[in-house]
Design a protein around this motif. Structure first.
Motif, PDB file in Angstrom:
ATOM      1  N   TYR A 150      -3.340  -4.243   0.039  1.00  0.00           N
ATOM      2  CA  TYR A 150      -2.157  -3.451   0.407  1.00  0.00           C
ATOM      3  C   TYR A 150      -2.067  -3.315   1.926  1.00  0.00           C
ATOM      4  N   LYS A 151      -3.168  -2.954   2.547  1.00  0.00           N
ATOM      5  CA  LYS A 151      -3.188  -2.741   3.994  1.00  0.00           C
ATOM      6  C   LYS A 151      -2.850  -4.024   4.751  1.00  0.00           C
ATOM      7  N   ILE A 152      -3.442  -5.128   4.344  1.00  0.00           N
ATOM      8  CA  ILE A 152      -3.196  -6.397   5.024  1.00  0.00           C
ATOM      9  C   ILE A 152      -1.766  -6.860   4.803  1.00  0.00           C
ATOM     10  N   ALA A 153      -1.244  -6.675   3.594  1.00  0.00           N
ATOM     11  CA  ALA A 153       0.137  -7.085   3.304  1.00  0.00           C
ATOM     12  C   ALA A 153       1.138  -6.270   4.118  1.00  0.00           C
ATOM     13  N   VAL A 154       0.884  -4.982   4.305  1.00  0.00           N
ATOM     14  CA  VAL A 154       1.775  -4.151   5.123  1.00  0.00           C
ATOM     15  C   VAL A 154       1.745  -4.620   6.574  1.00  0.00           C
ATOM     16  N   CYS A 167       4.335  -7.880  10.952  1.00  0.00           N
ATOM     17  CA  CYS A 167       4.303  -9.057  11.833  1.00  0.00           C
ATOM     18  C   CYS A 167       5.515  -9.950  11.601  1.00  0.00           C
ATOM     19  N   VAL A 168       5.853 -10.188  10.339  1.00  0.00           N
ATOM     20  CA  VAL A 168       6.986 -11.060  10.008  1.00  0.00           C
ATOM     21  C   VAL A 168       8.290 -10.476  10.532  1.00  0.00           C
ATOM     22  N   ASN A 169       8.414  -9.158  10.479  1.00  0.00           N
ATOM     23  CA  ASN A 169       9.651  -8.502  10.890  1.00  0.00           C
ATOM     24  C   ASN A 169       9.630  -8.026  12.336  1.00  0.00           C
ATOM     25  N   GLY A 170       8.566  -8.342  13.073  1.00  0.00           N
ATOM     26  CA  GLY A 170       8.514  -8.034  14.493  1.00  0.00           C
ATOM     27  C   GLY A 170       8.319  -6.574  14.837  1.00  0.00           C
ATOM     28  N   ILE A 171       7.774  -5.783  13.918  1.00  0.00           N
ATOM     29  CA  ILE A 171       7.560  -4.359  14.210  1.00  0.00           C
ATOM     30  C   ILE A 171       6.077  -4.034  14.377  1.00  0.00           C
ATOM     31  N   ALA A 172       5.238  -5.050  14.311  1.00  0.00           N
ATOM     32  CA  ALA A 172       3.804  -4.869  14.540  1.00  0.00           C
ATOM     33  C   ALA A 172       3.532  -5.006  16.034  1.00  0.00           C
ATOM     34  N   PRO A 173       2.394  -4.532  16.488  1.00  0.00           N
ATOM     35  CA  PRO A 173       2.021  -4.753  17.888  1.00  0.00           C
ATOM     36  C   PRO A 173       1.974  -6.251  18.202  1.00  0.00           C
ATOM     37  N   SER A 174       2.262  -6.593  19.438  1.00  0.00           N
ATOM     38  CA  SER A 174       2.370  -8.006  19.822  1.00  0.00           C
ATOM     39  C   SER A 174       1.061  -8.767  19.623  1.00  0.00           C
ATOM     40  N   ALA A 218      -4.128 -12.638   6.248  1.00  0.00           N
ATOM     41  CA  ALA A 218      -2.710 -12.255   6.198  1.00  0.00           C
ATOM     42  C   ALA A 218      -1.828 -13.337   5.576  1.00  0.00           C
ATOM     43  N   PRO A 219      -1.902 -14.590   6.021  1.00  0.00           N
ATOM     44  CA  PRO A 219      -1.061 -15.605   5.372  1.00  0.00           C
ATOM     45  C   PRO A 219      -1.408 -15.815   3.903  1.00  0.00           C
ATOM     46  N   GLN A 220      -2.689 -15.731   3.581  1.00  0.00           N
ATOM     47  CA  GLN A 220      -3.103 -15.943   2.201  1.00  0.00           C
ATOM     48  C   GLN A 220      -2.523 -14.865   1.281  1.00  0.00           C
ATOM     49  N   ILE A 221      -2.597 -13.611   1.683  1.00  0.00           N
ATOM     50  CA  ILE A 221      -2.073 -12.519   0.866  1.00  0.00           C
ATOM     51  C   ILE A 221      -0.550 -12.524   0.891  1.00  0.00           C
ATOM     52  N   TRP A 222       0.046 -12.692   2.070  1.00  0.00           N
ATOM     53  CA  TRP A 222       1.505 -12.653   2.203  1.00  0.00           C
ATOM     54  C   TRP A 222       2.177 -13.744   1.371  1.00  0.00           C
ATOM     55  N   ASN A 223       1.648 -14.963   1.438  1.00  0.00           N
ATOM     56  CA  ASN A 223       2.258 -16.083   0.726  1.00  0.00           C
ATOM     57  C   ASN A 223       2.115 -15.966  -0.784  1.00  0.00           C
TER      58      ASN A 223
END
Length: 194
Positions: A99-103, A108-115, A159-164
């Motif tokens: 859950y934490k990693i997916a959030v 990151c995908v939506n550009g609201i995470a730290p750079s 992150a990519p593994q969980i997100w995808n």
């Protein structure tokens, strides 16, 4: 990470013992609030770092959560705990980590995470024409395993593994609140298949 897990377990058990001493003065809702405020943060603090840990370490954290469920629901030690945890709507430790990693990946995908986090993952490049022009690829690029023993536990790999692996309608959520609610439902169904 073993020291981190042991410290989290020790601190959580300490708070569980303190709550159990006053449990007879509390109703179930108040006990649940105390456990969620004092014990669960020990399990959630930095839990994205728990991705890919050996099972014996995650099982230690799961035992703490099971003890918290027993305290809240006043269940005996020998009784099965999964249905009680499900009735409290608590995700198991492995799903809490996902859950934490997916959030973080959603941010990151939506550009609201730290750079600095956004730089660790990149969207998948699409070399083919999609069905319609408004459709965009919401997947992240292939997981990048860093060299060394801990490369498969890094954010760039996890992150990519969980997100995808998430459903497309969940990835297309319009807001972080909708995404979190849908993600919890999705992980809840994975954790407690009926």
């Amino acid at each position: 990470m073993e020291r981190q897990v042991n410290t989290a377990c020790r601190n959580a058990y300490y708070d569980l013992r303190r709550i159990s001493r006053i449990q007879k003065f509390l109703d179930a809702a108040a006990c649940n609030q105390l456990v969620c405020a004092l014990v669960i943060p020990h399990l959630d603090y930095g839990n994205s770092l728990f991705y890919g840990l050996p099972d014996y370490l995650l099982d230690k954290l799961q035992l703490v959560q099971n003890a918290a469920v027993r305290l809240v629901t006043q269940t005996k030690k020998r009784e099965h705990i999964t249905c009680k945890r499900k009735s409290l709507h608590w995700l198991p430790i492995r799903q809490r980590v996902m859950y934490k990693i997916a959030v973080l990946a959603y941010q990151c995908v939506n550009g609201i995470a730290p750079s600095y986090l956004c730089k660790l993952v990149s969207p998948r490049s699409v070399n083919r024409r999609l069905r319609n022009y408004s459709e965009i690829s919401r997947d992240l690029g292939a997981p990048v395993k860093l060299p060394g023993a801990y490369g498969s536990r890094s954010f760039t790999y996890a992150a990519p593994q969980i997100w995808n692996s998430l459903p497309i309608d969940l990835k297309m959520s319009p807001s972080i609140e909708n995404f979190r609610a849908g993600l919890k439902t999705h992980l809840f169904k994975l954790a407690y298949p009926d």
